[in-house]
Design an enzyme around this catalytic site. Structure first.
Site, PDB file in Angstrom:
ATOM      1  N   GLY A 124       5.835  41.378   9.801  1.00  0.00           N
ATOM      2  CA  GLY A 124       7.195  40.876  10.275  1.00  0.00           C
ATOM      3  C   GLY A 124       7.504  39.801   9.229  1.00  0.00           C
ATOM      4  CB  CYS A 169      18.024  15.133  25.138  1.00  0.00           C
ATOM      5  SG  CYS A 169      19.732  14.689  24.630  1.00  0.00           S
ATOM      6  CE1 TYR A 219       7.668  36.519  14.946  1.00  0.00           C
ATOM      7  CE2 TYR A 219       6.951  35.913  12.794  1.00  0.00           C
ATOM      8  CZ  TYR A 219       6.954  36.645  13.776  1.00  0.00           C
ATOM      9  OH  TYR A 219       6.079  37.986  13.914  1.00  0.00           O
TER      10      TYR A 219
END
Ligand code: LLP
Length: 425
Positions: free
Chosen positions: A275, A351, A380
């Site tokens: 990957g 936040c 990712y």
């Protein structure tokens, strides 16, 4: 190796100036290089030539359809872990016989879709999964080809969150239960034993853990052989690391030359599930400085991309190189031209205190509206993004030569609320 380079102080992706893209697309956006992706895939194929093998790109790293299609056209198979990834693979034209299905929580519906699509095999993670798969195969009038995922109990020497082959990991058959698992599989009418699978973790920067694990798999395969159970495919998973800062992962040649002889010794065909090594360095995240804020002890560079766009720094304290799109050249010095630097936390707008892209990082002086590139963000990155804080996920753009195209539009407010109801009836 990648195709993101500075020319006269300006960052280019292949032949396109990244700043030009930012004018049209606005930040934040992911940017991928076609050439880098294709080169990575072809290099992987090259080191495996001379051995019977199948590369199944791990869709979880980045399942943008455009990238998946490029790899499918190059001949790659697919490692999928959900109905969504399976459908993406089929949509971009990956032949079913090049698709393997991983994961420890496959649902009956996902099994049904995969069985009806006649995929190459399921990498089965547990005994109850094996039993359900047998039932589903019977119900759909198919045989399910399988490998058992073996947990070889090897320390891959990587971040604990991405180590998957340790004894305490949730993945795979415990080593001592593998033979029993295959014996059970042999008795199931709708199961056909096809291979054996391992995946020990991700971002692995040494070849030894792979070799150690594969040797254990080879011993198992020999034992299975003596029981009359033939292993046609050995699947070594993914996990090969890349350079984010100064890591020196094994070269593809080292990796292949260490593993292929063992696969040949087993007398099997190799399946590889890379990957990160294919897409990681084929992508960047472009972001804009919103504010530079100084407190008594610290400087913060607040940018318009955060943990919702790129989760890896917040989640794994992962390092990503960050550089301005435009290198400013300031004061002349004896060693040549150097721009002055600051040390700052580069943080997102979300936040959460954990919302950062880099901590205590030395970067060139930046100011509001400056554009930054977060490197090695192709794997990712978007695939782990979220809408946290009701933010819109960024656009994805692909460059090929001197052209670029948006391959996923930035989300809109309508996307954000599409499936919500304002009130109950
Ligand atoms: N095969 C299996 C069964 C896997 O679980 C994975 C990744 C791969 C192949 C591909 O591994 P790669 O070649 O990309 O290392 N989100 C984390 C990485 C999680 C990897 C999960 N499994 C990160 O951002 O570092």
């Amino acid at each position: 190796m990648h195709d993101f380079n500075y020319i006269d102080g300006q960052l280019y992706c292949e032949k396109v100036k990244v700043k030009d893209i930012s004018r049209q697309v606005r930040t934040p956006f992911y940017l991928y290089s076609y050439q880098t992706l294709v080169n990575h895939y072809r290099n992987f194929e090259k080191v495996l030539s001379g051995s019977e093998h199948l590369i199944c790109y791990a869709y979880k790293a980045n399942s943008n359809l455009a990238l998946c299609k490029i790899l499918a056209e190059e001949g790659s198979g697919a490692d999928v872990v959900s109905g969504g990834e399976l459908r993406k693979a089929l949509q971009v034209g990956v032949p079913p016989w090049k698709i393997v299905f991983n994961g420890n929580g496959k649902t009956a519906e996902e099994m049904e879709l995969a069985l009806q699509s006649h995929i190459l095999m399921f990498n089965v993670d547990s005994k109850p999964e094996l039993l359900l798969l047998n039932q589903m195969a019977e119900r759909t009038g198919n045989k399910a080809r399988i490998a058992l995922r073996v947990n070889p109990d090897i320390d891959p020497q990587t971040h604990p969150h991405i180590a998957t082959g340790l004894k305490e990991s949730k993945f795979g058959f415990e080593f001592s239960q593998v033979i029993e698992g295959y014996k059970l599989a042999q008795t199931l009418r709708n199961i056909e034993i096809s291979g054996i699978h391992m995946h020990i973790g991700s971002q692995i920067t040494k070849v030894e853990p792979f070799v150690e694990a594969l040797r254990k798999i080879a011993n198992l395969a020999a034992e299975l052989g003596s029981l009359g159970i033939k292993i046609e495919y050995v699947n070594v998973g993914g996990g090969l690391g890349i350079t984010y800062s100064d890591e020196k992962p094994p070269t593809l040649t080292d990796y292949a030359q260490s593993l292929i002889p063992i696969i040949k010794e087993i007398g099997a065909k190799g399946i590889f599930e890379p990957g990160r090594v294919l897409v990681g360095n084929a992508g960047i995240l472009a972001t804009k400085v919103l504010y530079v804020k100084e407190t008594q002890n610290k400087k913060f560079v607040i940018v318009d991309a955060g943990m919702g766009d790129l989760f890896r720094p917040a989640f794994y304290a992962a390092y990503h190189e960050i550089k301005p799109l435009q290198q400013s050249i300031e004061k002349p010095s004896t060693t040549g031209y150097r721009s002055s630097t600051i040390v700052a936390d580069i943080v997102g707008p979300i936040c959460e205190s954990g919302d950062f892209l880099a901590k205590d990082r030395e970067i060139p002086q930046v100011k509001r509206e400056d554009l930054l590139a977060v490197f090695s963000a192709g794997a990712y990155g978007f695939s782990m993004s979220s809408n946290y804080n009701s933010r819109l996920r960024p656009a994805e753009v692909l460059v090929k030569g001197d052209r670029f195209q948006v391959v996923r539009e930035r989300e809109t407010y309508e996307d954000l609320v599409r499936r919500e109801k304002e009130q109950i009836n």
